[in-house]
Design a protein around this motif. Structure first.
Motif, PDB file in Angstrom:
ATOM      1  N   VAL A 268       0.843  -1.199   0.000  1.00 62.53           N
ATOM      2  CA  VAL A 268       0.000   0.000   0.000  1.00 62.53           C
ATOM      3  C   VAL A 268       0.880   1.250   0.000  1.00 62.53           C
ATOM      4  CG1 VAL A 268      -1.644   1.362   1.348  1.00 62.53           C
ATOM      5  CG2 VAL A 268      -1.980  -1.104   1.101  1.00 62.53           C
ATOM      6  N   LEU A 269       1.875   1.280   0.873  1.00 64.33           N
ATOM      7  CA  LEU A 269       2.761   2.445   0.934  1.00 64.33           C
ATOM      8  C   LEU A 269       3.583   2.589  -0.341  1.00 64.33           C
ATOM      9  CD1 LEU A 269       4.073   2.115   4.613  1.00 64.33           C
ATOM     10  CD2 LEU A 269       2.290   3.659   3.757  1.00 64.33           C
ATOM     11  N   ARG A 270       4.148   1.497  -0.806  1.00 61.04           N
ATOM     12  CA  ARG A 270       4.968   1.563  -2.018  1.00 61.04           C
ATOM     13  C   ARG A 270       4.138   1.949  -3.236  1.00 61.04           C
ATOM     14  NH1 ARG A 270      10.117  -0.150  -1.384  1.00 61.04           N
ATOM     15  NH2 ARG A 270      10.614  -1.583   0.336  1.00 61.04           N
ATOM     16  N   GLY A 271       2.862   1.556  -3.232  1.00 63.26           N
ATOM     17  CA  GLY A 271       2.010   1.872  -4.370  1.00 63.26           C
ATOM     18  C   GLY A 271       1.733   3.352  -4.527  1.00 63.26           C
ATOM     19  N   HIS A 272       1.811   4.096  -3.417  1.00 65.09           N
ATOM     20  CA  HIS A 272       1.570   5.546  -3.469  1.00 65.09           C
ATOM     21  C   HIS A 272       2.860   6.349  -3.457  1.00 65.09           C
ATOM     22  CE1 HIS A 272      -2.819   5.434  -3.107  1.00 65.09           C
ATOM     23  NE2 HIS A 272      -2.654   4.406  -2.277  1.00 65.09           N
ATOM     24  N   LEU A 273       3.974   5.684  -3.449  1.00 64.01           N
ATOM     25  CA  LEU A 273       5.268   6.368  -3.358  1.00 64.01           C
ATOM     26  C   LEU A 273       5.761   6.722  -4.753  1.00 64.01           C
ATOM     27  CD1 LEU A 273       7.238   7.178  -1.115  1.00 64.01           C
ATOM     28  CD2 LEU A 273       8.438   5.005  -1.475  1.00 64.01           C
ATOM     29  N   ARG A 274       5.861   8.005  -5.036  1.00 59.94           N
ATOM     30  CA  ARG A 274       6.341   8.470  -6.333  1.00 59.94           C
ATOM     31  C   ARG A 274       7.819   8.835  -6.251  1.00 59.94           C
ATOM     32  NH1 ARG A 274       1.878  13.074  -7.348  1.00 59.94           N
ATOM     33  NH2 ARG A 274       2.760  13.637  -5.313  1.00 59.94           N
ATOM     34  N   ALA A 286      16.951   9.543  -9.678  1.00 57.48           N
ATOM     35  CA  ALA A 286      15.563   9.358  -9.237  1.00 57.48           C
ATOM     36  C   ALA A 286      15.557   9.043  -7.742  1.00 57.48           C
ATOM     37  CB  ALA A 286      14.903   8.238 -10.029  1.00 57.48           C
ATOM     38  N   ARG A 287      14.820   9.845  -6.982  1.00 58.64           N
ATOM     39  CA  ARG A 287      14.679   9.603  -5.550  1.00 58.64           C
ATOM     40  C   ARG A 287      13.209   9.543  -5.195  1.00 58.64           C
ATOM     41  NH1 ARG A 287      18.966  13.633  -2.469  1.00 58.64           N
ATOM     42  NH2 ARG A 287      20.886  12.711  -3.308  1.00 58.64           N
ATOM     43  N   PRO A 288      12.845   8.717  -4.192  1.00 57.51           N
ATOM     44  CA  PRO A 288      11.433   8.669  -3.791  1.00 57.51           C
ATOM     45  C   PRO A 288      11.036   9.930  -3.050  1.00 57.51           C
ATOM     46  CG  PRO A 288      12.771   7.344  -2.318  1.00 57.51           C
ATOM     47  CD  PRO A 288      13.686   7.790  -3.435  1.00 57.51           C
ATOM     48  N   GLU A 289       9.742  10.218  -3.060  1.00 56.46           N
ATOM     49  CA  GLU A 289       9.240  11.362  -2.282  1.00 56.46           C
ATOM     50  C   GLU A 289       9.647  11.245  -0.811  1.00 56.46           C
ATOM     51  OE1 GLU A 289       5.021  12.998  -3.598  1.00 56.46           O
ATOM     52  OE2 GLU A 289       5.026  10.828  -3.300  1.00 56.46           O
ATOM     53  N   TYR A 290       9.553  10.030  -0.305  1.00 54.28           N
ATOM     54  CA  TYR A 290       9.926   9.752   1.075  1.00 54.28           C
ATOM     55  C   TYR A 290      10.766   8.472   1.079  1.00 54.28           C
ATOM     56  CZ  TYR A 290       5.672  12.561   1.598  1.00 54.28           C
ATOM     57  OH  TYR A 290       4.715  13.525   1.472  1.00 54.28           O
ATOM     58  N   TRP A 319      -2.254  10.385   3.833  1.00 54.97           N
ATOM     59  CA  TRP A 319      -1.243  10.706   2.806  1.00 54.97           C
ATOM     60  C   TRP A 319      -1.780  11.829   1.933  1.00 54.97           C
ATOM     61  CZ3 TRP A 319       2.724   6.684   1.353  1.00 54.97           C
ATOM     62  CH2 TRP A 319       3.622   7.173   0.386  1.00 54.97           C
ATOM     63  N   PHE A 320      -1.129  12.985   1.997  1.00 59.25           N
ATOM     64  CA  PHE A 320      -1.502  14.137   1.184  1.00 59.25           C
ATOM     65  C   PHE A 320      -0.462  14.321   0.073  1.00 59.25           C
ATOM     66  CE2 PHE A 320      -3.126  14.779   5.456  1.00 59.25           C
ATOM     67  CZ  PHE A 320      -4.433  15.187   5.241  1.00 59.25           C
ATOM     68  N   ASP A 321      -0.722  15.275  -0.807  1.00 59.13           N
ATOM     69  CA  ASP A 321       0.217  15.516  -1.905  1.00 59.13           C
ATOM     70  C   ASP A 321       1.568  16.031  -1.411  1.00 59.13           C
ATOM     71  OD1 ASP A 321      -1.612  14.674  -3.742  1.00 59.13           O
ATOM     72  OD2 ASP A 321      -2.126  16.669  -4.508  1.00 59.13           O
ATOM     73  N   ASP A 322       1.581  16.712  -0.259  1.00 63.12           N
ATOM     74  CA  ASP A 322       2.832  17.323   0.211  1.00 63.12           C
ATOM     75  C   ASP A 322       3.365  16.748   1.516  1.00 63.12           C
ATOM     76  OD1 ASP A 322       0.768  18.253   1.776  1.00 63.12           O
ATOM     77  OD2 ASP A 322       1.526  20.320   1.891  1.00 63.12           O
TER      78      ASP A 322
END
Length: 401
Positions: A268-274, A286-290, A319-322
């Protein structure tokens, strides 16, 4: 400067080894399986003799004679104190380490309090002192320790939940995943304990004769812990925006035990990680958002430290956009306060903390906040933001500017 007690311990503790007094010439590790001091601390905490704990004197030989050259520096004392947090002693016993005097010479005294939730294990093995030597516990020793466990003042996670039965536990998961992670494989093979005794020994049930699952048993291997511990679930919401009025892209409730929740939460977490592109010299990386390490640490710590006893609220991941906000019910506990939470650790759910350490969800006790900060810094994110009050605890991770 190390603190030295002025009283000669020979007058107070005696000059011969007993079930509650052990001598060690040195604190050095012995062999790949661990160290003798760790086993001795485990045995004293298990307190088979019912003496209320015991003492280990480092710098005294087995004849009761002090040896020369004992290191009583602050560094040496801290190295022994580190046994509390390195994850090899579970559940963590309470003990103190200080410089002392024995027969006129400097020694190190380790004073170990009897555990309220025995049996304690060192590297997956229960150690006891039936006499003046430390030995592996027998099946009957473990039964005695499990039955002795105090119920009136024990933490909520070791208390039985009478409405539940063993049918509410995933016993296959217990045998295949949890038991091998907690108990040394040689012990499992040698002893062949009945299932009910295994569960009681590991605090997952109360009483081997008439086993009733504890809160810990339901949280770790229960099919649906929230049937008996109403707040024992995770609510995940992904907002398409930066506030609670934004459209919801994903909304899930995870109502499994700790093992299955962790397995489900990771995708779930990895699926929303850009990922984002950052400049590194003449190249882009390329680095993840978090950093996933920080996300995992925040979520696992929330599950470990939350108040399961009196709150029906779930652990929430918003989980928000920022940013990502993780909130769990239960404010500072024990020695922890809002002004020292990043330096002092204490455990509302000590047996759950031990279980999560054994399962690999916690790397080391007392290091979670430091690991979160370090992971965010390496990834270029701002430091984590903590909000701590009397009834809740929240952590906010923000994307890099």
């Amino acid at each position: 400067m190390a603190t030295v007690t002025t009283q000669d311990l020979a007058d107070h503790l005696g000059t011969c080894e007993t079930p509650w007094l052990e001598f060690k010439s040195t604190a050095k590790r012995e062999g790949k399986r661990g160290d003798a001091v760790g086993k001795a601390v485990c045995a004293m905490a298990n307190d088979l003799a019912g003496h209320g704990g015991g003492d280990i004197l480092v710098g005294v030989d087995d004849r009761g004679e002090p040896v020369d050259g004992v290191d009583t520096s602050d560094r040496a004392l801290l190295a022994l104190t580190d046994l509390r947090d390195d994850g090899r002693l579970l559940d963590r016993p309470s003990f103190t380490v200080q410089a002392a005097v024995y027969r006129g010479k400097p020694v190190v005294r380790i004073r170990v309090e009897a555990s309220a939730t025995p049996p304690v294990r060192f590297e997956g093995v229960v150690w006891v002192r039936p006499g003046p030597t430390t030995r592996r516990a027998t099946r009957d020793d473990e039964r005695v320790l499990a039955e002795r466990r105090r119920s009136t003042d024990s933490p909520f996670d070791t208390q039985p939940l009478p409405a539940s039965t063993l049918d509410d536990l995933d016993l296959q998961l217990f045998r295949s995943s949890y038991l091998p992670s907690v108990v040394d494989p040689d012990v499992i093979e040698e002893n062949g304990r009945p299932l009910a005794q295994q569960l009681a020994s590991l605090h997952l049930a109360r009483s081997a004769e008439h086993p009733v699952p504890t809160a810990l048993g339901l949280l770790v291997v229960g099919f649906d812990p929230s049937n008996f511990v109403p707040g024992a679930y995770v609510q995940f919401v992904r907002y398409q925006g930066t506030d609670l009025d934004a459209p919801i892209a994903d909304d899930q409730e995870l109502r499994q035990n700790i093992v299955d929740t962790a397995a489900r939460l990771e995708p779930v977490l990895r699926g929303h990680l850009r990922t984002r592109l950052v400049e590194s010299g003449l190249r882009e990386q390329a680095r993840p958002e978090y950093p996933f390490e920080a996300l995992r640490e925040v979520c696992m710590n929330a599950l470990m430290h939350r108040n399961y006893e009196t709150s029906y609220a779930p652990t929430r991941i918003a989980w928000f956009d920022d940013r990502v906000e993780v909130t769990n019910p239960g404010g500072p506990y024990g020695q922890v306060r809002s002004d020292n939470f990043d330096r002092v650790n204490d455990y509302r759910n000590p047996s759950l903390a031990a279980a999560m350490k054994s399962l690999g969800y916690v790397n080391r006790f007392g290091r979670g906040i430091g690991r979160i900060r370090a992971a965010l810094q390496r990834n270029g994110n701002p430091p984590p933001e903590f909000q701590v009050d009397a009834s809740s605890w929240s952590v906010t991770l923000r994307t890099a500017p």
